[in-house]
Motif scaffolding. Sequence first.
Motif, PDB file in Angstrom:
ATOM      1  N   LEU A 348     -21.546  64.303  -4.266  1.00 35.99           N
ATOM      2  CA  LEU A 348     -21.266  63.287  -5.279  1.00 35.99           C
ATOM      3  C   LEU A 348     -20.993  63.920  -6.636  1.00 35.99           C
ATOM      4  CD1 LEU A 348     -23.831  60.435  -4.497  1.00 35.99           C
ATOM      5  CD2 LEU A 348     -21.344  60.188  -4.633  1.00 35.99           C
ATOM      6  N   GLN A 349     -21.769  64.941  -6.975  1.00 33.96           N
ATOM      7  CA  GLN A 349     -21.565  65.629  -8.250  1.00 33.96           C
ATOM      8  C   GLN A 349     -20.206  66.328  -8.278  1.00 33.96           C
ATOM      9  OE1 GLN A 349     -25.046  68.115  -8.307  1.00 33.96           O
ATOM     10  NE2 GLN A 349     -26.355  66.507  -9.194  1.00 33.96           N
ATOM     11  N   ALA A 350     -19.801  66.891  -7.132  1.00 32.57           N
ATOM     12  CA  ALA A 350     -18.489  67.527  -7.055  1.00 32.57           C
ATOM     13  C   ALA A 350     -17.374  66.500  -7.182  1.00 32.57           C
ATOM     14  CB  ALA A 350     -18.356  68.292  -5.740  1.00 32.57           C
ATOM     15  N   LEU A 351     -17.633  65.279  -6.701  1.00 35.12           N
ATOM     16  CA  LEU A 351     -16.623  64.231  -6.764  1.00 35.12           C
ATOM     17  C   LEU A 351     -16.408  63.726  -8.192  1.00 35.12           C
ATOM     18  CD1 LEU A 351     -14.820  62.367  -4.928  1.00 35.12           C
ATOM     19  CD2 LEU A 351     -16.732  60.749  -4.943  1.00 35.12           C
ATOM     20  N   SER A 352     -17.386  63.969  -9.055  1.00 36.47           N
ATOM     21  CA  SER A 352     -17.298  63.437 -10.421  1.00 36.47           C
ATOM     22  C   SER A 352     -16.087  63.958 -11.184  1.00 36.47           C
ATOM     23  CB  SER A 352     -18.580  63.779 -11.192  1.00 36.47           C
ATOM     24  OG  SER A 352     -18.741  65.198 -11.283  1.00 36.47           O
ATOM     25  N   SER A 353     -15.570  65.121 -10.776  1.00 40.18           N
ATOM     26  CA  SER A 353     -14.386  65.670 -11.441  1.00 40.18           C
ATOM     27  C   SER A 353     -13.079  65.207 -10.789  1.00 40.18           C
ATOM     28  CB  SER A 353     -14.435  67.203 -11.437  1.00 40.18           C
ATOM     29  OG  SER A 353     -14.492  67.691 -10.101  1.00 40.18           O
ATOM     30  N   ASP A 354     -13.186  64.463  -9.682  1.00 42.66           N
ATOM     31  CA  ASP A 354     -12.009  63.981  -8.961  1.00 42.66           C
ATOM     32  C   ASP A 354     -11.832  62.494  -9.259  1.00 42.66           C
ATOM     33  OD1 ASP A 354      -9.960  63.406  -7.235  1.00 42.66           O
ATOM     34  OD2 ASP A 354     -11.086  63.789  -5.382  1.00 42.66           O
ATOM     35  N   ILE A 355     -11.063  62.188 -10.284  1.00 44.95           N
ATOM     36  CA  ILE A 355     -10.883  60.797 -10.707  1.00 44.95           C
ATOM     37  C   ILE A 355     -10.247  59.966  -9.599  1.00 44.95           C
ATOM     38  CG2 ILE A 355      -9.845  59.271 -12.404  1.00 44.95           C
ATOM     39  CD1 ILE A 355     -12.053  61.072 -13.478  1.00 44.95           C
ATOM     40  N   ARG A 356      -9.280  60.550  -8.904  1.00 43.47           N
ATOM     41  CA  ARG A 356      -8.598  59.814  -7.832  1.00 43.47           C
ATOM     42  C   ARG A 356      -9.575  59.468  -6.714  1.00 43.47           C
ATOM     43  NH1 ARG A 356      -6.452  61.345  -3.084  1.00 43.47           N
ATOM     44  NH2 ARG A 356      -4.750  60.062  -2.209  1.00 43.47           N
ATOM     45  N   GLY A 357     -10.422  60.439  -6.334  1.00 41.66           N
ATOM     46  CA  GLY A 357     -11.403  60.191  -5.279  1.00 41.66           C
ATOM     47  C   GLY A 357     -12.403  59.128  -5.684  1.00 41.66           C
ATOM     48  N   ILE A 358     -12.827  59.176  -6.945  1.00 44.54           N
ATOM     49  CA  ILE A 358     -13.775  58.169  -7.440  1.00 44.54           C
ATOM     50  C   ILE A 358     -13.159  56.777  -7.375  1.00 44.54           C
ATOM     51  CG2 ILE A 358     -14.967  57.335  -9.499  1.00 44.54           C
ATOM     52  CD1 ILE A 358     -15.401  60.233 -10.292  1.00 44.54           C
ATOM     53  N   LEU A 359     -11.906  56.657  -7.781  1.00 46.45           N
ATOM     54  CA  LEU A 359     -11.241  55.359  -7.779  1.00 46.45           C
ATOM     55  C   LEU A 359     -11.092  54.815  -6.361  1.00 46.45           C
ATOM     56  CD1 LEU A 359      -8.460  55.922 -10.485  1.00 46.45           C
ATOM     57  CD2 LEU A 359     -10.567  54.567 -10.693  1.00 46.45           C
ATOM     58  N   ILE A 361     -12.881  55.706  -3.473  1.00 48.23           N
ATOM     59  CA  ILE A 361     -14.168  55.416  -2.838  1.00 48.23           C
ATOM     60  C   ILE A 361     -14.879  54.271  -3.557  1.00 48.23           C
ATOM     61  CG2 ILE A 361     -16.459  56.355  -2.337  1.00 48.23           C
ATOM     62  CD1 ILE A 361     -15.088  59.070  -1.942  1.00 48.23           C
ATOM     63  N   GLY A 362     -14.906  54.332  -4.890  1.00 45.08           N
ATOM     64  CA  GLY A 362     -15.526  53.257  -5.647  1.00 45.08           C
ATOM     65  C   GLY A 362     -14.804  51.940  -5.475  1.00 45.08           C
TER      66      GLY A 362
END
Length: 550
Positions: A348-359, A361-362
């Motif tokens: 999850l912490q690694a995903l914090s820098s991936d804006i596309r992935g956050i959008l 999955i979120g």
Amino acid sequence: METKRNWLDRPIHPSLPALTNEVLIFAIIMLAAIATRFYDLGSRVMSHDESLHTYFSWLLYRGQGYEHTPMMHGPLQFHLIALSYFLFGASDFTSRIPAVIFNLMTIWMVWYWRRYLGRAGALIAGALMVISPFLLYYGRYVREDPYPVFSGVLMLYAILRYFESGKTRYLILVATSLAIHFLAKETSFIYTAQALIFLAIYFIIQVTRKPWNGAPTEYRTFIIALSLTILLAGLAGGLYLAGRETDTLTGAETAIPSDPNNPAPPLTPLEPAASPLVILFGVAALLAFIATAFFLIRGYSWERLRNERSFELLMVVGTIVLPQLSPLPIELFRKALNVSIPTTVPELQALSSDIRGILIIGGFLLLMFALAIVIGLIWNPQKWFKTALMFWAPFILLYTTFFTNSAGFFTGTIGSLGYWIVQHDVQRGSQPWYYYLLIQIPTYEFLPALGFILALYLGLRRIFKPAAEASKPNLNNLPSTDEQQEDSPIQFDSRQTEETNFVNTFSLLAYWSVITFSTLTFAGERMPWLTIHMAWPLVLITGWALGRLV
């Protein structure tokens, strides 16, 4: 039969009218359960899994926090063991106290099942639970399984009680049972799917047997649309599974982690095969389902529909699990989306820098939450809020470790299912498909397995008995069950309630016994401790069958 029933009601002494023979026998069963579960509890050496669970619980007890990771299942066990350490001190004995308590609660729940198993059947089921090898062994073991077993016994009881009485408190009990299970182990997804399938079948039977307000054409169109939905969904699921590759570990590879000089290579999860044909059939099934719902509401009426008890149970169970199914569309289109499901706090912490992935999955998670809320509010806001609160309040508190680990909410809602989807393909354990059928159950749980065969014979004979026999006097001629009666032996006639609820009880227990065996056999990870999930429904239906013979 009447004499035996009266004997169970008879007080053991005139000065103790509440202490009947039935109460005395069940008290002896509970005392035997307490003795066998607590005896020499701390002597056996901790296994590998137990040592992990106790270590991280000990850290939580010392104030060093806890971070949920799906590999070690839900947070409930860790919090309960830490509480046990706080109350009684840290030891092997106290580590196993929470498992023992939930195991004893499972046996205690059989007392309430007298409505459906009969009094003799409930006593027999309680005794079988005491001597069941898997309920005994894993009831004294620092694993997650005692909690789901209690949850399952509670959930099926609450479903039957809601069918019978329609009281809101049993909807809340269903939500409570699901909260316990989702906080404990990812078998919750299996139990929930099984419950939804049973409730859907039950619902279809109910609405097709009752008169419709609309024109006959709407009923026929509903049946056609429903048949198309089932057909298209079956084709989509079958093609998806047929195109899915598996990467089974060999026996040597399974043993590698135990050799520190020969570490295991990293496992690379295989991509699911979401072919265009699967997507086409899936979209067509969704459109057919929308048409089915439209003609159902139009012909049956929304007011009648929303008050159908099986439909209400579908709303509760379905809206609770819906947000946690967000990994399914992500996994299905993982290649196209080019995103991985985070299952641990570092991911999850690694995903914090991936804006596309956050959008992505979120977005899926928010969409599922919004859909669940809208469905719940349209159905019944008051009932939905009560059941949702009963589930999500403990879920949020424990997965976030009382708001000290905010990432735990996402590892619980997204990571839990996402992690075990991958493990299905890995097939950790390398057990053959017949592992439960020819090894586990015949070796350890042969008594309830034989009882299940007897139950099938008695139940099916009861359902399909000849018309001439059906005309004979029987217990079905008793008055209807009073919905206000509770579970005290002097407040309801178990013979009456057992016969009144025969079809629901037999069909639910027989279905649950078969479907649990089938799903766990299909699941990629076959482990010995999972046999306990097959043992308890077999015990309940065996108690019902033997109770009818007594």
